[in-house]
Design a protein around this motif. Structure first.
Motif, short mmCIF file in Angstrom:
data_model
loop_
_atom_site.label_atom_id
_atom_site.label_comp_id
_atom_site.label_asym_id
_atom_site.label_seq_id
_atom_site.Cartn_x
_atom_site.Cartn_y
_atom_site.Cartn_z
N VAL A 305 0.83 -1.20 0.00
CA VAL A 305 0.00 0.00 0.00
C VAL A 305 0.87 1.25 0.00
N MET A 306 1.85 1.29 0.89
CA MET A 306 2.68 2.50 1.04
C MET A 306 3.55 2.72 -0.19
N ALA A 307 4.25 1.68 -0.65
CA ALA A 307 5.16 1.83 -1.78
C ALA A 307 4.41 2.02 -3.09
N GLY A 308 3.33 1.26 -3.25
CA GLY A 308 2.59 1.31 -4.51
C GLY A 308 1.79 2.57 -4.71
N THR A 309 1.52 3.30 -3.63
CA THR A 309 0.75 4.53 -3.76
C THR A 309 1.62 5.77 -3.84
N GLU A 310 2.84 5.69 -3.38
CA GLU A 310 3.67 6.90 -3.29
C GLU A 310 4.59 7.10 -4.49
N THR A 311 5.33 6.08 -4.88
CA THR A 311 6.41 6.28 -5.84
C THR A 311 5.91 6.66 -7.24
N THR A 312 4.98 5.89 -7.78
CA THR A 312 4.51 6.19 -9.14
C THR A 312 3.74 7.49 -9.19
N SER A 313 2.88 7.72 -8.20
CA SER A 313 2.09 8.96 -8.20
C SER A 313 2.98 10.19 -8.08
N THR A 314 4.04 10.10 -7.30
CA THR A 314 4.96 11.23 -7.16
C THR A 314 5.74 11.46 -8.45
N THR A 315 6.10 10.38 -9.14
CA THR A 315 6.80 10.53 -10.42
C THR A 315 5.91 11.21 -11.45
N VAL A 316 4.62 10.85 -11.48
CA VAL A 316 3.69 11.52 -12.40
C VAL A 316 3.65 13.02 -12.09
N GLN A 317 3.63 13.37 -10.82
CA GLN A 317 3.62 14.79 -10.44
C GLN A 317 4.88 15.51 -10.92
N TRP A 318 6.03 14.86 -10.77
CA TRP A 318 7.26 15.46 -11.29
C TRP A 318 7.17 15.64 -12.81
N GLY A 319 6.57 14.67 -13.50
CA GLY A 319 6.44 14.77 -14.94
C GLY A 319 5.61 15.97 -15.36
N ILE A 320 4.49 16.19 -14.69
CA ILE A 320 3.64 17.34 -15.01
C ILE A 320 4.35 18.64 -14.69
N LEU A 321 5.03 18.70 -13.55
CA LEU A 321 5.77 19.91 -13.17
C LEU A 321 6.84 20.24 -14.21
N LEU A 322 7.57 19.24 -14.65
CA LEU A 322 8.64 19.49 -15.61
C LEU A 322 8.09 19.87 -16.99
N MET A 323 6.92 19.39 -17.34
CA MET A 323 6.31 19.83 -18.59
C MET A 323 5.88 21.29 -18.51
N MET A 324 5.43 21.72 -17.35
CA MET A 324 5.10 23.15 -17.17
C MET A 324 6.37 24.00 -17.24
N LYS A 325 7.43 23.48 -16.65
CA LYS A 325 8.69 24.23 -16.60
C LYS A 325 9.32 24.33 -17.98
N TYR A 326 9.16 23.28 -18.78
CA TYR A 326 9.80 23.24 -20.10
C TYR A 326 8.73 23.01 -21.17
N PRO A 327 7.96 24.04 -21.52
CA PRO A 327 6.85 23.89 -22.48
C PRO A 327 7.29 23.41 -23.84
N GLU A 328 8.55 23.69 -24.24
CA GLU A 328 9.02 23.22 -25.54
C GLU A 328 9.14 21.70 -25.55
N VAL A 329 9.50 21.11 -24.42
CA VAL A 329 9.54 19.65 -24.31
C VAL A 329 8.12 19.09 -24.37
N GLN A 330 7.20 19.74 -23.66
CA GLN A 330 5.80 19.31 -23.66
C GLN A 330 5.24 19.31 -25.09
N LYS A 331 5.55 20.33 -25.86
CA LYS A 331 5.05 20.42 -27.24
C LYS A 331 5.59 19.29 -28.10
#
Length: 499
Positions: A305-331
């Motif tokens: 429960v603890m490992a399966g709910t934290e690691t992947t969901s946090t990585t997705v959040q980093w992915g969205i943050l980095l796409m906001m930070k680097y819009p040219e990569v997102q495009k």
């Protein structure tokens, strides 16, 4: 406010406690300073009484401090964490030599007081010896049988993606916290454990998410680190008690479901992990030496429960943050998605082979985020390693930061750069130094599931939305400094808009 009060109380108590301990330690230091050790430890900075080398470490980002020390002391060195010695391993070659080639010796888990208090040596992540080997073997086999990494779980991820995009759509372009993305990946883990997904408004589900979030934050607290270093003074500390109270709340939910599954178990129809481990427990009920007793069953489910709910969901959040930070990569990712996913069909895991740039971006998100810089191991026996004689039970820190941020393997290690995983022709390139899931026998057992989730959720979200900073905020103002919890998370105040 209550937590703040407890933290202040902790601070005052710790100060008084350490002052007393300092006097006692100085006395012991002078009494025992001539005592020689038979062991030949690697070199390292000279320790101070009581605190060891803590004055050299940023307690919130120990990995970066250890990385700096490795520049002076080399790929293997000794660090004193309070009164305890630990061996730090840095660099791909040294870590692989220990964790892969020396797996029999280096696969035990170091004793950490907080996890001992939670699991008492049970479970799959913080156990050692036969308990760990047997539980991990059973867990891996069961998860594969339940479809981990296969089409049947892929269909569940694609279904969950649609619920997640619906949640994002509900904000109608208004800003919302990155933490909202945790719902999707968490539900995949819960579906495998419990057999069904939860509605995002379900009070039990939301309470579990809140509890897990609070536990992960508290596990990164400096006060908790002090408890791990000086557990003998736990009577004066509070943070670990709060964690244990919240763990008990999570376990009440788990025990309720475990008992429900036990009451109606059909060994010929096992659809969830809880059902498989309960069936195993029933099968071995007459074996007085079984490792599948109730404490281990609950501890194993809690670990997942603890490992399966934290690691992947946090990585997705980093992915969205980095796409906001680097819009040219997102495009560029969106352009590739549109060219491969014709007529707007939803992504499947096999599409990664036709989407090298998106695949590279996802890998770079994992490398850059460096979600879990290290979890300490321990030596299972006395051993000779690289000319040093290290005794059984010694804490060993394989510093994954030293691999993921190694300039010998990455052109710009401290920058987000998807080209790290692309060749001159734009084709995806696997890198040996890509070790976010660790390596050796302690390799993350959910690696195949995490890879599938990350690709489908990331590309599916970018297929549907363009993510931007909240109104009035520029890309350059987005903070990429990690918030050190148990994992390295994006800053909790960060929000995004989906258009």
């Amino acid at each position: 406010m209550a937590n703040l009060f407890y933290f202040i109380t902790d601070s005052v108590s710790i100060g008084l406690t350490l002052s007393t301990l300092l006097v006692l330690t100085f006395l012991m230091h002078f009494i025992t300073r001539r005592k020689k050790t038979p062991y030949n430890f690697p070199p390292g900075p000279a320790p101070l009484p009581l605190i060891g080398n803590l004055h050299l470490l940023d307690i919130r980002r120990q990995d970066l401090s250890l990385l700096k020390l490795s520049e002076k002391y080399g790929p293997i060195f000794t660090i004193h964490l309070g009164t305890n010695k630990a061996i730090v391993l840095t660099g791909l070659e040294t870590i692989k030599e220990a964790l892969v080639e020396g797996a029999d010796v280096f696969s035990d888990r170091a004793f950490l007081p907080i996890f001992h208090a939670i699991q008492r040596g049970n479970g799959v992540f913080f156990a050692s010896g036969e308990m760990w080997r047997t539980t991990r073997r059973f867990t891996m086999s069961s998860m594969r049988n339940l479809g981990m990494g296969k089409k049947q779980i892929e269909d569940k991820i694609i279904e969950e993606l649609q619920f997640l995009t619906g949640k994002v759509e509900s904000y109608k372009g208004r800003q919302f916290k990155l933490r909202e993305f945790a719902c999707g990946p968490t539900n995949i883990t819960f579906a495998m454990l419990f057999g069904n997904r939860f509605d995002y408004n379900d009070p039990i589900y939301m309470n579990l998410l809140d509890l897990i979030d609070e536990i992960v934050i508290l596990l990164g607290s400096p006060y908790l680190q002090l408890f791990n270093l000086y557990p003998m003074f736990s009577i004066f500390m509070r943070t670990h008690k709060i964690i244990l109270e919240k763990i008990d709340e999570v376990c009440k939910v788990l025990k309720t479901d475990i008992q429900a599954k036990r009451n109606k178990i059909d060994v010929n129809c096992l659809y969830t992990f809880i059902e498989t481990i309960v069936a195993k427990q029933e099968e071995e009920r007459t074996n007085k030496d079984t490792l599948f007793h109730e404490d281990n069953v609950v501890a194993t489910v809690l670990d997942l429960v603890m490992a399966g709910t934290e690691t992947t969901s946090t990585t997705v959040q980093w992915g969205i943050l980095l796409m906001m930070k680097y819009p040219e990569v997102q495009k560029k990712v969106q352009k590739e998605i549109d060219s491969v996913l014709e007529s707007g069909r939803l992504p499947r895991f096999e599409d990664r082979n036709a989407m090298p740039y998106s695949n590279a971006v996802i890998h770079e998100v994992q490398r850059f985020a460096n979600l879990i810089p290290h979890i300490p191991h321990a030596t299972a026996t006395d051993t000779n390693f690289k000319g040093y004689y290290i005794p059984k039970g010694t804490t060993v820190i394989p510093l994954l930061t030293s691999v993921l941020y190694d300039k010998r393997h990455w052109e710009t290690p401290l920058q987000f750069n998807p080209n790290h995983f692309l060749d001159s022709e734009g084709k995806f390139v696997k890198k040996e130094a890509f070790v976010p899931f660790s390596t050796g026998r302690r390799l993350c057992l959910g690696e195949s599931l995490a890879k599938m989730e990350l690709f489908i959720f990331f590309t599916g979200l970018l297929q549907k939305f363009t993510f931007t900073p909240p109104d009035g905020m520029k890309e350059c103002q987005l903070d990429l400094d990690a918030d050190p919890c148990f994992t390295l998370r994006p800053q909790p105040h960060l929000e995004c808009c989906a258009k």
